[in-house]
Design a protein around this motif. Structure first.
Motif, mmCIF file in Angstrom:
data_model
loop_
_atom_site.group_PDB
_atom_site.id
_atom_site.type_symbol
_atom_site.label_atom_id
_atom_site.label_comp_id
_atom_site.label_asym_id
_atom_site.label_seq_id
_atom_site.Cartn_x
_atom_site.Cartn_y
_atom_site.Cartn_z
ATOM 1 N N ASP A 1 0.829 -1.215 0.000
ATOM 2 C CA ASP A 1 0.000 0.000 0.000
ATOM 3 C C ASP A 1 0.859 1.259 0.000
ATOM 4 N N ILE A 2 1.932 1.224 0.772
ATOM 5 C CA ILE A 2 2.839 2.385 0.809
ATOM 6 C C ILE A 2 3.459 2.610 -0.563
ATOM 7 N N LYS A 3 3.864 1.515 -1.202
ATOM 8 C CA LYS A 3 4.467 1.634 -2.531
ATOM 9 C C LYS A 3 3.459 2.224 -3.524
ATOM 10 N N LYS A 4 2.211 1.804 -3.423
ATOM 11 C CA LYS A 4 1.165 2.314 -4.314
ATOM 12 C C LYS A 4 0.954 3.817 -4.095
ATOM 13 N N VAL A 5 0.937 4.230 -2.842
ATOM 14 C CA VAL A 5 0.765 5.659 -2.541
ATOM 15 C C VAL A 5 1.971 6.455 -3.041
ATOM 16 N N LEU A 6 3.158 5.905 -2.852
ATOM 17 C CA LEU A 6 4.365 6.591 -3.325
ATOM 18 C C LEU A 6 4.359 6.734 -4.849
ATOM 19 N N GLN A 7 3.902 5.699 -5.540
ATOM 20 C CA GLN A 7 3.802 5.792 -7.003
ATOM 21 C C GLN A 7 2.784 6.879 -7.391
ATOM 22 N N GLY A 8 1.697 6.964 -6.623
ATOM 23 C CA GLY A 8 0.711 8.012 -6.875
ATOM 24 C C GLY A 8 1.297 9.400 -6.653
ATOM 25 N N GLN A 9 2.098 9.531 -5.607
ATOM 26 C CA GLN A 9 2.749 10.816 -5.343
ATOM 27 C C GLN A 9 3.732 11.165 -6.455
ATOM 28 N N LEU A 10 4.474 10.179 -6.890
ATOM 29 C CA LEU A 10 5.447 10.407 -7.961
ATOM 30 C C LEU A 10 4.743 10.889 -9.227
ATOM 31 N N GLN A 11 3.639 10.235 -9.570
ATOM 32 C CA GLN A 11 2.880 10.645 -10.755
ATOM 33 C C GLN A 11 2.284 12.042 -10.555
ATOM 34 N N GLY A 12 1.798 12.316 -9.351
ATOM 35 C CA GLY A 12 1.245 13.634 -9.059
ATOM 36 C C GLY A 12 2.285 14.737 -9.211
ATOM 37 N N TYR A 13 3.491 14.480 -8.723
ATOM 38 C CA TYR A 13 4.549 15.487 -8.870
ATOM 39 C C TYR A 13 4.967 15.649 -10.330
ATOM 40 N N ARG A 14 4.922 14.563 -11.090
ATOM 41 C CA ARG A 14 5.206 14.694 -12.535
ATOM 42 C C ARG A 14 4.148 15.577 -13.200
ATOM 43 N N ASN A 15 2.896 15.364 -12.815
ATOM 44 C CA ASN A 15 1.821 16.198 -13.371
ATOM 45 C C ASN A 15 1.991 17.660 -12.952
ATOM 46 N N LEU A 16 2.411 17.870 -11.716
ATOM 47 C CA LEU A 16 2.649 19.235 -11.246
ATOM 48 C C LEU A 16 3.776 19.891 -12.035
ATOM 49 N N THR B 1 -5.973 22.018 -7.293
ATOM 50 C CA THR B 1 -6.621 20.708 -7.203
ATOM 51 C C THR B 1 -5.584 19.602 -7.050
ATOM 52 N N LEU B 2 -4.540 19.689 -7.848
ATOM 53 C CA LEU B 2 -3.488 18.669 -7.797
ATOM 54 C C LEU B 2 -2.770 18.684 -6.448
ATOM 55 N N LEU C 1 -3.545 14.825 0.223
ATOM 56 C CA LEU C 1 -4.282 13.640 0.676
ATOM 57 C C LEU C 1 -3.409 12.386 0.585
ATOM 58 N N LEU C 2 -2.644 12.291 -0.504
ATOM 59 C CA LEU C 2 -1.733 11.143 -0.637
ATOM 60 C C LEU C 2 -0.672 11.161 0.460
ATOM 61 N N GLU C 3 -0.167 12.341 0.789
ATOM 62 C CA GLU C 3 0.843 12.440 1.847
ATOM 63 C C GLU C 3 0.246 12.035 3.195
ATOM 64 N N ASP C 4 -0.966 12.455 3.468
ATOM 65 C CA ASP C 4 -1.631 12.044 4.711
ATOM 66 C C ASP C 4 -1.796 10.524 4.755
ATOM 67 N N GLU D 1 13.032 -1.099 -4.784
ATOM 68 C CA GLU D 1 12.166 -0.156 -5.492
ATOM 69 C C GLU D 1 11.949 1.107 -4.664
ATOM 70 N N PHE D 2 12.008 0.993 -3.345
ATOM 71 C CA PHE D 2 11.857 2.185 -2.508
ATOM 72 C C PHE D 2 13.004 3.173 -2.732
ATOM 73 N N LEU D 3 14.213 2.648 -2.962
ATOM 74 C CA LEU D 3 15.351 3.536 -3.240
ATOM 75 C C LEU D 3 15.176 4.235 -4.584
ATOM 76 N N GLU D 4 14.637 3.506 -5.549
ATOM 77 C CA GLU D 4 14.398 4.095 -6.871
ATOM 78 C C GLU D 4 13.321 5.188 -6.775
ATOM 79 N N ILE D 5 12.261 4.907 -6.032
ATOM 80 C CA ILE D 5 11.205 5.912 -5.845
ATOM 81 C C ILE D 5 11.774 7.131 -5.133
ATOM 82 N N ARG D 6 12.588 6.883 -4.114
ATOM 83 C CA ARG D 6 13.213 7.983 -3.358
ATOM 84 C C ARG D 6 14.068 8.861 -4.279
#
Length: 168
Positions: A6-21, A49-50, A56-59, A107-112
């Motif tokens: 679940d943490i990995k999924k949220v982190l991937q969502g954050q990564l995509q969100g920051y790319r969109n930003l 909105t983003l 919310l993802l960070e929370d 994968e956590f190091l790559e996400i980081r």
């Protein structure tokens, strides 16, 4: 460790969100250069909105990290003793590097690494956009001062606000 996926999924969502930003801020820079204020305003709403979604993802990430740390500390109390402050041992103690070491998931190091790089790029882009906005504001202020020297603003102040129509 049931929260890792679940943490990995949220982190991937954050990564995509920051790319969109990053994409939105790049478009904002182009609109600032072109003096397209309507597009800047629309992009600002999209960014708001983003950013709300990212908050919310960070929370959610913090909530999951707290649960994971509780699970890990309950299984291995000696880890809690080795933390910097055992009384305050919490999700804060679990950064992505430590999480990678505990789970053995690289994968956590790559996400980081991706998040750090992306956040640095966002900071640079934000600074550049700030300079463009400051220049635009300066341009508007100079024009207002110019109009004030011509007495344009005095004419507007003298206006009583009455609206006259030709029908009357």
């Amino acid at each position: 460790m049931k929260y890792v996926a679940d943490i990995k999924k949220v982190l991937q969502g954050q990564l995509q969100g920051y790319r969109n930003l990053f994409t939105l801020m790049t478009r904002e820079r182009e609109c600032l250069v072109d003096f397209n204020e309507q597009a800047v305003e629309e992009l600002s709403k999209e960014k708001d909105t983003l950013i709300l979604k990212l908050r919310l993802l960070e929370d959610e990430r913090l909530r999951l990290m707290k649960r994971l740390s509780s699970e890990i500390y309950s299984q291995s109390p000696q880890l809690k003793e080795h933390s910097t402050d055992s009384k305050k041992a919490s999700s804060i103690d679990f950064n992505l590097a430590k999480l990678s070491a505990l789970t053995g998931d690289e994968e956590f190091l790559e996400i980081r690494s991706n998040l750090r790089s992306l956040l640095q790029s966002l900071e640079e882009l934000n600074s550049f956009n700030k300079v463009l906005i400051d220049r635009s504001l300066s341009y508007v202020k100079n024009n207002l001062n110019f109009l004030n020297t011509l007495g344009i603003s005095k004419m507007k102040k003298d206006n009583t606000g009455m609206f006259l129509t030709k029908e009357a």
